[in-house]
Motif scaffolding. Structure first.
Motif, PDB file in Angstrom:
ATOM      1  N   LYS A   5      73.734  33.448 -27.335  1.00 25.96           N
ATOM      2  CA  LYS A   5      73.363  32.520 -26.271  1.00 25.96           C
ATOM      3  C   LYS A   5      74.177  32.811 -25.020  1.00 25.96           C
ATOM      4  O   LYS A   5      75.370  33.126 -25.092  1.00 25.96           O
ATOM      5  CB  LYS A   5      73.608  31.077 -26.709  1.00 25.96           C
ATOM      6  CG  LYS A   5      72.598  30.586 -27.718  1.00 25.96           C
ATOM      7  CD  LYS A   5      72.693  29.094 -27.888  1.00 25.96           C
ATOM      8  CE  LYS A   5      71.603  28.609 -28.810  1.00 25.96           C
ATOM      9  NZ  LYS A   5      71.641  27.150 -28.985  1.00 25.96           N
ATOM     10  N   THR A   6      73.526  32.682 -23.885  1.00 27.16           N
ATOM     11  CA  THR A   6      74.203  32.812 -22.601  1.00 27.16           C
ATOM     12  C   THR A   6      74.996  31.542 -22.340  1.00 27.16           C
ATOM     13  O   THR A   6      74.508  30.447 -22.587  1.00 27.16           O
ATOM     14  CB  THR A   6      73.171  33.008 -21.473  1.00 27.16           C
ATOM     15  OG1 THR A   6      72.449  34.202 -21.732  1.00 27.16           O
ATOM     16  CG2 THR A   6      73.834  33.106 -20.127  1.00 27.16           C
ATOM     17  N   HIS A   7      76.220  31.677 -21.839  1.00 33.65           N
ATOM     18  CA  HIS A   7      77.040  30.527 -21.469  1.00 33.65           C
ATOM     19  C   HIS A   7      76.472  29.939 -20.180  1.00 33.65           C
ATOM     20  O   HIS A   7      76.514  30.570 -19.127  1.00 33.65           O
ATOM     21  CB  HIS A   7      78.490  30.979 -21.269  1.00 33.65           C
ATOM     22  CG  HIS A   7      79.453  29.858 -21.092  1.00 33.65           C
ATOM     23  ND1 HIS A   7      79.538  29.137 -19.925  1.00 33.65           N
ATOM     24  CD2 HIS A   7      80.365  29.324 -21.933  1.00 33.65           C
ATOM     25  CE1 HIS A   7      80.471  28.209 -20.055  1.00 33.65           C
ATOM     26  NE2 HIS A   7      80.982  28.306 -21.276  1.00 33.65           N
ATOM     27  N   ARG A   8      75.879  28.736 -20.248  1.00 34.58           N
ATOM     28  CA  ARG A   8      75.135  28.190 -19.115  1.00 34.58           C
ATOM     29  C   ARG A   8      76.033  27.892 -17.921  1.00 34.58           C
ATOM     30  O   ARG A   8      75.608  27.990 -16.774  1.00 34.58           O
ATOM     31  CB  ARG A   8      74.377  26.925 -19.539  1.00 34.58           C
ATOM     32  CG  ARG A   8      73.362  27.158 -20.647  1.00 34.58           C
ATOM     33  CD  ARG A   8      72.479  28.379 -20.417  1.00 34.58           C
ATOM     34  NE  ARG A   8      71.617  28.215 -19.248  1.00 34.58           N
ATOM     35  CZ  ARG A   8      71.004  29.192 -18.610  1.00 34.58           C
ATOM     36  NH1 ARG A   8      71.138  30.436 -19.030  1.00 34.58           N
ATOM     37  NH2 ARG A   8      70.253  28.961 -17.577  1.00 34.58           N
ATOM     38  N   PHE A  14      77.897  32.941 -11.799  1.00 35.20           N
ATOM     39  CA  PHE A  14      77.933  34.392 -11.623  1.00 35.20           C
ATOM     40  C   PHE A  14      76.531  34.972 -11.665  1.00 35.20           C
ATOM     41  O   PHE A  14      75.674  34.459 -12.379  1.00 35.20           O
ATOM     42  CB  PHE A  14      78.767  35.047 -12.730  1.00 35.20           C
ATOM     43  CG  PHE A  14      80.179  34.529 -12.813  1.00 35.20           C
ATOM     44  CD1 PHE A  14      81.154  34.989 -11.945  1.00 35.20           C
ATOM     45  CD2 PHE A  14      80.519  33.592 -13.757  1.00 35.20           C
ATOM     46  CE1 PHE A  14      82.455  34.522 -12.030  1.00 35.20           C
ATOM     47  CE2 PHE A  14      81.815  33.110 -13.846  1.00 35.20           C
ATOM     48  CZ  PHE A  14      82.785  33.574 -12.972  1.00 35.20           C
ATOM     49  N   LYS A  15      76.316  36.055 -10.915  1.00 32.80           N
ATOM     50  CA  LYS A  15      75.033  36.758 -10.934  1.00 32.80           C
ATOM     51  C   LYS A  15      75.313  38.246 -11.127  1.00 32.80           C
ATOM     52  O   LYS A  15      76.251  38.787 -10.525  1.00 32.80           O
ATOM     53  CB  LYS A  15      74.278  36.570  -9.614  1.00 32.80           C
ATOM     54  CG  LYS A  15      73.910  35.132  -9.317  1.00 32.80           C
ATOM     55  CD  LYS A  15      72.725  34.681 -10.132  1.00 32.80           C
ATOM     56  CE  LYS A  15      72.423  33.214  -9.896  1.00 32.80           C
ATOM     57  NZ  LYS A  15      72.649  32.371 -11.042  1.00 32.80           N
ATOM     58  N   LEU A  62      77.962  36.380 -20.533  1.00 32.90           N
ATOM     59  CA  LEU A  62      76.666  36.724 -19.953  1.00 32.90           C
ATOM     60  C   LEU A  62      76.128  37.984 -20.633  1.00 32.90           C
ATOM     61  O   LEU A  62      76.193  39.081 -20.082  1.00 32.90           O
ATOM     62  CB  LEU A  62      76.808  36.976 -18.444  1.00 32.90           C
ATOM     63  CG  LEU A  62      77.406  35.837 -17.622  1.00 32.90           C
ATOM     64  CD1 LEU A  62      77.691  36.297 -16.222  1.00 32.90           C
ATOM     65  CD2 LEU A  62      76.468  34.648 -17.620  1.00 32.90           C
ATOM     66  N   PRO A  63      75.615  37.872 -21.844  1.00 27.42           N
ATOM     67  CA  PRO A  63      75.209  39.074 -22.573  1.00 27.42           C
ATOM     68  C   PRO A  63      73.933  39.739 -22.027  1.00 27.42           C
ATOM     69  O   PRO A  63      73.716  40.907 -22.255  1.00 27.42           O
ATOM     70  CB  PRO A  63      74.987  38.574 -23.992  1.00 27.42           C
ATOM     71  CG  PRO A  63      74.696  37.132 -23.854  1.00 27.42           C
ATOM     72  CD  PRO A  63      75.444  36.669 -22.654  1.00 27.42           C
ATOM     73  N   TYR A  64      73.090  38.964 -21.308  1.00 23.53           N
ATOM     74  CA  TYR A  64      71.808  39.514 -20.873  1.00 23.53           C
ATOM     75  C   TYR A  64      71.687  39.534 -19.366  1.00 23.53           C
ATOM     76  O   TYR A  64      72.327  38.777 -18.683  1.00 23.53           O
ATOM     77  CB  TYR A  64      70.662  38.699 -21.463  1.00 23.53           C
ATOM     78  CG  TYR A  64      70.746  38.618 -22.975  1.00 23.53           C
ATOM     79  CD1 TYR A  64      70.536  39.765 -23.727  1.00 23.53           C
ATOM     80  CD2 TYR A  64      71.063  37.447 -23.608  1.00 23.53           C
ATOM     81  CE1 TYR A  64      70.631  39.715 -25.101  1.00 23.53           C
ATOM     82  CE2 TYR A  64      71.160  37.390 -24.979  1.00 23.53           C
ATOM     83  CZ  TYR A  64      70.952  38.521 -25.724  1.00 23.53           C
ATOM     84  OH  TYR A  64      71.045  38.490 -27.082  1.00 23.53           O
TER      85      TYR A  64
END
Length: 64
Positions: A5-8, A14-15, A62-64
């Motif tokens: 899961k992405t850390h919301r 961050f981008k 941010l894995p994706y």
């Protein structure tokens, strides 16, 4: 193996750029701006890149 899961919270701050680097905004640009110089405020409004020292942590968030 489930997806990661992405850390919301991190996703909102961050981008990722096209080359895989991570962009961030500067702190100290939200309030109490009257005492800060115009040059300083202009520079704080610009985006910056995350340092290499923090990239390892961000790759997990941010894995994706």
């Amino acid at each position: 193996m489930p997806k990661i899961k992405t850390h919301r919270g991190a996703a909102k701050r961050f981008k990722k750029t096209g080359t895989g680097k991570v962009k961030r905004m500067h702190a100290f640009h939200s309030h109490l701006l009257g005492k800060k110089a115009a040059r300083r405020k202009r520079r704080l409004a610009q985006a910056a890149l995350v340092s290499n020292a923090d990239m390892k942590r961000l790759k997990k968030l941010l894995p994706y």
